[in-house]
Design a protein around this motif. Structure first.
Motif, PDB file in Angstrom:
ATOM      1  N   THR A 142      32.409  34.248  31.908  1.00  0.00           N
ATOM      2  CA  THR A 142      32.473  35.009  30.661  1.00  0.00           C
ATOM      3  C   THR A 142      32.983  36.426  30.914  1.00  0.00           C
ATOM      4  OG1 THR A 142      30.101  35.531  30.902  1.00  0.00           O
ATOM      5  CG2 THR A 142      30.688  33.679  29.484  1.00  0.00           C
ATOM      6  N   ALA A 179      28.574  35.568  25.033  1.00  0.00           N
ATOM      7  CA  ALA A 179      28.906  34.181  25.355  1.00  0.00           C
ATOM      8  C   ALA A 179      28.148  33.662  26.569  1.00  0.00           C
ATOM      9  CB  ALA A 179      30.418  34.051  25.593  1.00  0.00           C
ATOM     10  N   TYR A 180      27.447  34.559  27.282  1.00  0.00           N
ATOM     11  CA  TYR A 180      26.782  34.146  28.527  1.00  0.00           C
ATOM     12  C   TYR A 180      25.780  33.017  28.298  1.00  0.00           C
ATOM     13  CZ  TYR A 180      23.401  34.083  32.313  1.00  0.00           C
ATOM     14  OH  TYR A 180      22.551  33.669  33.302  1.00  0.00           O
ATOM     15  N   VAL A 230      27.317  29.575  27.350  1.00  0.00           N
ATOM     16  CA  VAL A 230      28.041  29.009  28.491  1.00  0.00           C
ATOM     17  C   VAL A 230      27.061  28.552  29.572  1.00  0.00           C
ATOM     18  CG1 VAL A 230      29.635  29.538  30.391  1.00  0.00           C
ATOM     19  CG2 VAL A 230      30.182  30.268  28.063  1.00  0.00           C
ATOM     20  N   ASN A 237      29.565  41.072  35.557  1.00  0.00           N
ATOM     21  CA  ASN A 237      28.814  40.202  34.662  1.00  0.00           C
ATOM     22  C   ASN A 237      27.984  39.164  35.404  1.00  0.00           C
ATOM     23  OD1 ASN A 237      28.673  40.347  31.766  1.00  0.00           O
ATOM     24  ND2 ASN A 237      29.162  38.176  31.752  1.00  0.00           N
ATOM     25  N   LEU A 277      28.036  29.519  20.051  1.00  0.00           N
ATOM     26  CA  LEU A 277      28.881  30.419  20.832  1.00  0.00           C
ATOM     27  C   LEU A 277      29.389  31.574  19.981  1.00  0.00           C
ATOM     28  CD1 LEU A 277      30.403  31.040  23.486  1.00  0.00           C
ATOM     29  CD2 LEU A 277      32.249  29.561  22.663  1.00  0.00           C
ATOM     30  N   GLY A 310      36.274  37.927  29.065  1.00  0.00           N
ATOM     31  CA  GLY A 310      36.100  39.173  28.311  1.00  0.00           C
ATOM     32  C   GLY A 310      37.056  40.259  28.769  1.00  0.00           C
ATOM     33  N   ILE A 329      32.169  39.161  24.511  1.00  0.00           N
ATOM     34  CA  ILE A 329      32.289  37.890  25.222  1.00  0.00           C
ATOM     35  C   ILE A 329      31.406  37.879  26.457  1.00  0.00           C
ATOM     36  CG2 ILE A 329      33.883  36.369  26.459  1.00  0.00           C
ATOM     37  CD1 ILE A 329      36.088  37.416  24.560  1.00  0.00           C
ATOM     38  N   ARG A 330      31.456  38.966  27.250  1.00  0.00           N
ATOM     39  CA  ARG A 330      30.677  39.018  28.494  1.00  0.00           C
ATOM     40  C   ARG A 330      29.181  38.877  28.234  1.00  0.00           C
ATOM     41  NH1 ARG A 330      30.175  43.310  30.963  1.00  0.00           N
ATOM     42  NH2 ARG A 330      31.286  44.890  29.749  1.00  0.00           N
ATOM     43  N   THR A 332      28.285  35.498  20.450  1.00  0.00           N
ATOM     44  CA  THR A 332      29.337  36.462  20.766  1.00  0.00           C
ATOM     45  C   THR A 332      29.325  37.617  19.765  1.00  0.00           C
ATOM     46  OG1 THR A 332      30.716  34.722  21.734  1.00  0.00           O
ATOM     47  CG2 THR A 332      31.822  36.757  21.097  1.00  0.00           C
TER      48      THR A 332
END
Length: 317
Positions: free
Chosen positions: A142, A115-116, A119, A201, A43, A146, A111-112, A47
């Motif tokens: 995410t 991290a997708y 996640v 997102n 993660l 974000g 993050i958007r 990111t």
């Protein structure tokens, strides 16, 4: 001369050695097939790579976003806004607020975008037979996180972009906001920004992910192929514009309020006033510059993160 018949001792030795040698060969082949050619990033790693891709892309898309934000707040068209901005403020005005954009991309979009995939994999959305809407859920989650992380930088960036006077130093703009509205000022528009991020997102990453599958099946290209990523991200950019434009306009109006004044009493008031004064279709004002930003932005971000994934030996999104 007749061929010699193996002695019982030789035959017995061969039979004893054969089963010991064969399993070793089989085990070696089994492990060779099981060894993965690439792995999934953690993660934190993903990111960080998402942030790097976003910061790189914003250098090219920032001028388009500045024009988009100003068009949303005025009656001018794209061409007229570009002309007046250049005539009155000069070429460098198109990069107003870029330092805040870097901070925004390094938090919100990191993050958007980054991290997708972790996640998505964590909730099983990438498993064979998983329903496609699970990928949209991963993107929405995410996106919301974000938006919460990057909202202060979004506010400051929007204020800097819509300021048609001399550029304010970063420190002065931050101090003015804090003095006039306190910490709450940095989080104005948070509700609509999170809704926008969820729509953006989930559409961006969901459509991109699903489209890649269709492109691979239709063309035979690999998921890591640049042609697959480019065509999929372009499709995602169009659908992003359709779903995000209303949220984007309300967000821009809320975030561009002066630091020492409040024009709207929240998201609902801004939405009602906008529709009453300008009509429902005004929510899609700036559609062309939004698409002009989203299409290259999505393409650059996704191509860059796929490139970084590949170079570091990670599996494609």
């Amino acid at each position: 001369m007749a061929p010699q018949t193996p002695t019982p001792i030789a035959t017995s030795a061969t039979q004893m050695l054969a089963p010991q040698l064969e399993p070793k060969r089989t085990l070696t082949l089994k492990h060779a097939k099981a060894a993965p050619s690439s792995s999934h990033p953690s993660l934190l790693q993903s990111t960080a790579l998402g942030g790097a891709a976003a910061v790189f892309a914003v250098n090219f898309t920032h001028p388009i976003e500045l024009v988009k934000s100003r068009v949303q707040l005025s009656e001018s068209g794209v061409a007229a806004m570009v002309s007046s901005t250049y005539r009155n403020e000069g070429l460098t005005a198109f990069w107003k607020g870029l330092p805040f954009a870097y901070l925004r991309e390094g938090s919100n979009t990191a993050i958007r975008l980054g991290a997708y995939a972790p996640v998505r994999d964590a909730i099983g959305a990438n498993a064979p037979g998983a329903p496609f809407y699970m990928k949209f859920i991963a993107g929405a989650f995410t996106g919301a996180v974000g938006a919460m992380a990057g909202n202060p930088f979004d506010v400051l960036k929007t204020l800097a972009q819509t300021n048609k006077g001399p550029s304010l130093p970063m420190k002065e703009l931050v101090q003015s906001m804090h003095i006039d509205q306190g910490m709450g000022g940095f989080y104005r528009g948070l509700g609509v920004n999170m809704m926008r991020a969820c729509a953006l997102n989930s559409t961006k990453m969901g459509v991109y992910d699903v489209t890649k599958g269709y492109v691979v099946n239709a063309t035979g290209w690999a998921r890591k192929d640049t042609r697959t990523a480019f065509s999929s991200s372009f499709v995602a950019g169009f659908f992003m514009t359709c779903t995000v434009a209303p949220f984007d306009r309300i967000r821009t109006k809320l975030m561009s309020q002066p630091t020492n004044a409040r024009v709207y009493n929240g998201m609902a008031d801004c939405l009602v006033q906008t529709v009453q004064k300008e009509g429902v279709l005004s929510l899609w004002r700036g559609f062309v510059p939004i698409w002009a930003r989203f299409a290259p932005m999505a393409t650059l971000q996704l191509l860059t993160i796929e490139f970084l994934y590949d170079k570091l030996g990670f599996k494609s999104i």
